[in-house]
Scaffold this active site. Structure first.
Site, short mmCIF file in Angstrom:
data_model
loop_
_atom_site.label_atom_id
_atom_site.label_comp_id
_atom_site.label_asym_id
_atom_site.label_seq_id
_atom_site.Cartn_x
_atom_site.Cartn_y
_atom_site.Cartn_z
N ASP A 453 8.61 1.61 -9.08
CA ASP A 453 9.18 0.56 -9.93
C ASP A 453 8.51 -0.77 -9.62
OD1 ASP A 453 10.12 0.33 -7.37
OD2 ASP A 453 12.25 0.26 -7.90
N GLU A 454 7.20 -0.80 -9.84
CA GLU A 454 6.45 -2.00 -9.52
C GLU A 454 5.27 -2.11 -10.50
OE1 GLU A 454 6.35 -2.70 -5.40
OE2 GLU A 454 5.37 -4.63 -5.63
N TRP A 514 -3.34 -14.23 -1.95
CA TRP A 514 -2.82 -13.81 -3.25
C TRP A 514 -3.23 -14.85 -4.30
CZ3 TRP A 514 -1.74 -11.14 0.83
CH2 TRP A 514 -1.35 -9.82 0.70
N GLU A 727 -1.59 3.07 0.04
CA GLU A 727 -1.13 1.71 0.29
C GLU A 727 -1.14 1.38 1.78
OE1 GLU A 727 2.91 1.01 -0.95
OE2 GLU A 727 2.57 -1.16 -0.94
#
Ligand code: BGC
Length: 928
Positions: A453-454, A514, A727
């Site tokens: 859910d990303e 980021w 990941e």
């Protein structure tokens, strides 16, 4: 007089071949030249542009052939131009290239007469996906164009035929600022007289679930369609019809659809809504100024992967295995089931105790269900969702065989441009995993992961991965579009959202590594594609980010405090605390400020913005000084004393003196030894560490790190059967169980960013000038490999480097495309520059057997792979330390001690069990 073959048909911007519906009036052109005589250098080109008024030829004297300016008057909306090019050195022109055609889309909102329409009562959040239907009467079409977009995702059919082959159109952009529309050539689908257009709308990104907070409808709660059909008849007259209030809506057979949760379909109902009661539509106001044409390729089905096994789980469930973690959906063939039978397909990337391992999906249900019609043969396949999976559990379908199931791979249909191969199969598999990771995480937006859910456009992930991505696939248009979204979603104060398109809505998002995507990704695109325009378009976004950081740093010139992801997923961080990295977040932050300021200064310089360039150089210099003052000792130790800190400092020139650089270099290599050659970096350090090692001459240490197979390492997942990059370094734990962290994806590209180093350094194919106009060929062979090769379709054509060594000689084959040259640095040889064509060199193998030298220090023992392996094996067998990591930990304090003392040092803790046997085994190898 040197000759060449005809150039390839020209490309427009980052599109391949002819384009229908381009979004700019002055598209830049590029071409390649397949072959040319040795002395050929393009000195001029001619572009012939054929428009309604006839052909015009433009002659330009230049060597440029990549993204050259549009020569003619700007295109207007719908204008069509045929374009071909030819080139010359001296004397005769080459033959003309084959032509390409460019056709403009609608360049102004005023060109749209259609309006967005939305079903009045149907299409609620809990009701079936609607089909919108419009009918019109048209003359015979000489040319037909259908332009479409939606709030939601659409699939369209004209007169019963599917329009185009895109899936999940119009894709995902920052909808409030940029909504893509597609233009399709529908000439062949039209008929004179009555025509019917039907479009099914799914929730997609617009209205489906998005993000891990369980939210949906983030962009609005009404699905809507904009469609404009334009027909030019034989007399050249244009007839335009489009969505308006005469349209109607019915329910499709898709009962529910969501990107995370899956699709529920009732095959007993007509797919396109049939003749059920028609709902009127409302015209809904949408600012047509947000409409943009695509910059890159759409999402399509790119591959069909057959099931490799059908098995039964311990609980008796039927499990399909597709042999590869991928992204898309399952297509099943079933037959003979009673009408209304429910067939259910659940998806997962891994098995957990033989059952589907769905915990990593968190709340994403990733389940497609079908109520079958009861036919002899039925094909079950969704269209308004996608899943990340290797396994699927099917219930309700009866007995299945492998032939009954395929996985359809979807993703942005990017052109493959990069390949790597070498003599080590595990490394080749790792590289394949990187490729699959990219394919799964480029479903219109560069995402973190494709399954839970990303599935968001996390900026940090593409920041580190963009160089690798740009080598492997043509991401020019794809990332151009994403960067426009980044700039659109950037805050007025310059802060950059953690995810783009932004659905997290943090009021002041500033996180190092980021947000730095704002500065890094445009620079990477420039470096890899030669696109100066991307720097021009992004410069104010790049500056905004650095200005924001500069103001956060304030007078101290140090960016400290505040929220940071830091060196995310440092392997020593516990499963439930990925923030807990060894490198202090403040160090990561200030280092990134310097790096981004450097890049903005360089971008401004390229664009001739001298004042801006000077300003950012000054910012970078001041912050560098502050960094060195605060975080670097006189001898080159860093705060933090961790590989990521050293890798950043070495790669980004953060160490003022040669002594500090040498000290940092030594320390980095020793930290890698101390970890037993295991990876010890997170998102930030991982793409840097091997370059930093090699830059300081520690090639051996870099290869030891690269080829480590125990956990944590790049190759450990390969030994565990991984088919994508994970990941976490240990998404699957060595005992085969799934990492207990709540964030454990098996398809995340970030840690695969080292592939760029495989291409540039292991194989030796790097850009030496923007767009690879100059190649830098500098392979770094090592005894661990007998061969390596990389191939890349540069903007100038295909370039390659392949080396092979046999202990005596190293042979290197290089291909340089026409229009480029190459600086070649081979081990032990003088640097040379060569022009286009194929080249071969045979030089002494730099890895020739060296006479064995007795180790002097404990460090020498670490560095001698064979000896080190004996030490580790013997120490473990004697029960003195568990494994390589434990042996390394014991010996690290003694790196500079004599090798002959090593066994004693292993027992520095006091316990003596195993001592005598180790002395017997190891001492003869260690003492002179
Ligand atoms: C994502 C990452 C992302 C991170 C932020 C995660 O949930 O999957 O890849 O960059 O959050 O640190």
């Amino acid at each position: 007089m040197a000759r060449c073959t005809a150039p390839s048909s020209p490309r427009f911007e980052h599109h391949d071949g002819s384009v229908v519906g381009i979004g700019m009036a002055t598209p830049r052109l590029s071409w390649t030249i397949a072959e040319a005589d040795g002395g050929f250098v393009q000195t001029a080109y001619e572009v012939e542009v054929t428009r309604s008024a006839g052909p015009r030829v433009f002659t330009v004297e230049t060597a440029d052939q990549v993204l050259v300016p549009w020569p003619d008057a700007p295109l207007g909306s719908r204008d069509v131009a045929g374009v071909r090019v030819r080139v010359r050195h001296t004397g005769d022109w080459s033959p003309w290239s084959p032509p390409s055609t460019v056709e403009a889309g609608l360049l102004s909102p005023a060109d749209w007469t259609a309006s967005f329409v939305s079903p009045r009562t149907l299409a609620g959040l809990q009701t079936p996906a609607p089909v919108l239907r419009g009918r019109c009467t048209l003359p015979a079409a000489a040319v037909g164009r259908l332009r479409l977009t939606a709030h939601g995702v659409y699939e369209a059919r004209l007169n019963g035929h599917r329009v185009g082959d895109e899936v999940l159109a119009p894709g995902w952009t920052s909808y409030p600022h940029r909504l893509r529309y597609q233009t399709h050539d529908v000439t062949d689908l039209l008929r004179a007289g009555d025509n019917e257009l039907e479009v099914v709308l799914g929730n997609g990104w617009f209205r489906g679930r998005l993000g891990f907070l369980g939210e949906r409808g983030l962009y609005g709660d009404r699905l809507a369609l904009l469609a404009q059909l334009e027909v030019t008849d034989a007399d050249g007259e244009r007839h335009v019809v489009g969505t308006d209030k005469t349209w109607t809506a019915t329910e499709s057979r898709v009962l529910a659809d969501d990107l995370y949760d899956g699709q529920r379909t009732d095959l007993r109902r007509p797919r396109w809504g049939g003749d059920g009661p028609a709902d009127p539509v409302d015209v809904v106001p949408v600012d047509l100024g947000v409409l943009v044409a695509p910059d890159g390729p759409p999402v399509r089905v790119t591959q069909t992967v057959p099931a490799v096994a059908v098995t039964r789980s311990p609980s008796g469930a039927t499990i399909l295995d597709f042999g590869q973690v991928l992204v898309g959906w399952v297509r099943l063939r079933v037959g003979g089931l009673p009408a209304g039978t429910e067939v259910r397909v659940r998806h997962a990337e891994v098995l957990d105790g033989g059952e589907l391992g769905t915990r990593p999906l968190r709340t994403a249900r990733a389940t497609d269900t079908y109520l079958v019609a009861g036919g002899e043969e039925e094909v079950l396949e969704p269209a308004l969702t996608f899943h990340g999976f290797r396994y699927a559990e099917v219930s309700g379908a009866g007995e299945l065989s492998r032939a009954d199931a395929d996985a359809l791979v979807i993703g942005s249909d990017l052109r493959r441009t990069g390949w790597f191969s070498c003599s080590e199969p595990t490394l080749e598999r790792f590289h394949d995993n990187v490729v699959w990771g990219l394919r799964g995480n480029t479903v219109d937006v560069p995402t973190d992961c494709p399954q839970r859910d990303e599935r968001l456009g996390w900026t940090g992930d593409i920041q580190v991965f963009s160089p690798t991505a740009a080598f492997l696939f043509d991401v020019g248009g794809f990332l151009t579009s994403w960067l426009a979204d980044l700039a659109a979603d950037q805050r007025p104060d310059g802060s950059v959202p953690f995810v783009v398109p932004d659905v997290l809505h943090d009021p002041a998002p500033t996180a190092a590594a980021w947000g730095d995507a704002a500065a890094v990704v445009p620079w990477v695109l420039y470096e890899r594609t030669g696109d100066v325009g991307i720097l021009a378009r992004q410069l104010s976004s790049m500056r905004g980010w650095v200005d924001r950081l500069d103001s956060l740093a304030g007078e101290s010139r140090l960016w400290s405090g505040g929220f940071q992801f830091g060196d995310w997923l440092d392997p020593s961080a516990p499963p439930d605390d990925p923030f807990a990295a060894k490198t202090a977040p403040d160090v990561v932050a200030t280092a990134h400020l310097i790096r981004s300021a450097d890049l903005v200064a360089r971008a401004a310089e390229v664009l001739g913005r001298d004042e801006a360039a000077e300003h950012y150089r000054t910012v970078a210099a001041a912050v560098r000084e502050a960094f060195a003052r605060e975080y670097v000792t006189a001898g080159g130790r860093l705060l933090s004393d961790a590989p990521t800190a050293y890798a950043m400092a070495l790669q980004w020139d953060l160490l003022p003196t040669p002594g500090q650089r040498a000290g940092a270099q030594r320390r980095l290599a020793d930290l890698v030894r101390a970890s037993g050659f295991h990876i010890d970096t997170g998102f930030v350090g991982t793409p840097l560490v091997t370059d930093a090692l090699v830059g300081g001459g520690d090639l051996d240490v870099a290869y030891r790190l690269l080829l480590q197979t125990s956990c944590p390492s790049w190759l450990y997942p390969v030994t565990m059967g991984a088919t994508t990059v994970w990941e976490r370094w240990d998404s699957l734990l060595p005992d085969g169980s799934i990492n207990p962290g709540e964030m454990t994806s098996f398809n995340h590209y970030a840690l695969g960013a080292v592939a760029d180093w495989l291409h540039r350094v292991v194989a030796g194919l790097a850009p030496g000038a923007p767009g690879y106009r100059r190649l830098l060929v500098e392979p770094r062979p090592h005894e661990a490999l007998t061969s390596a090769a990389a191939r890349h379709v540069t903007p100038y054509g295909e370039a390659s480097v392949a080396w092979e060594r046999d202990g005596e000689v190293l042979s290197v084959d290089v291909v340089v495309p026409v229009g480029a040259d190459a600086v070649v640095r081979l081990p032990g040889q003088d640097e040379l520059t060569v022009g286009h064509g194929s080249h071969r060199w045979v030089v002494p193998d730099p890895c020739r057997e060296q006479p064995h030298r007795t180790p002097r220090t404990v460090r020498d023992v670490f560095d001698d792979l064979a000896l080190w392996t004996e030490v580790v094996d013997a120490t473990a067998a004697a029960g003195v330390a568990a494994d390589e990591t434990a042996v390394a930990k014991r010996l690290t304090p003694f790196l500079d001690f004599p090798a002959g003392d090593l066994v004693e040092r292993l027992f520095a803790h006091g316990r003596r069990e195993g001592h005598d046997s180790l002395v017997r085994q190891l001492q003869p190898l260690l003492a002179p």
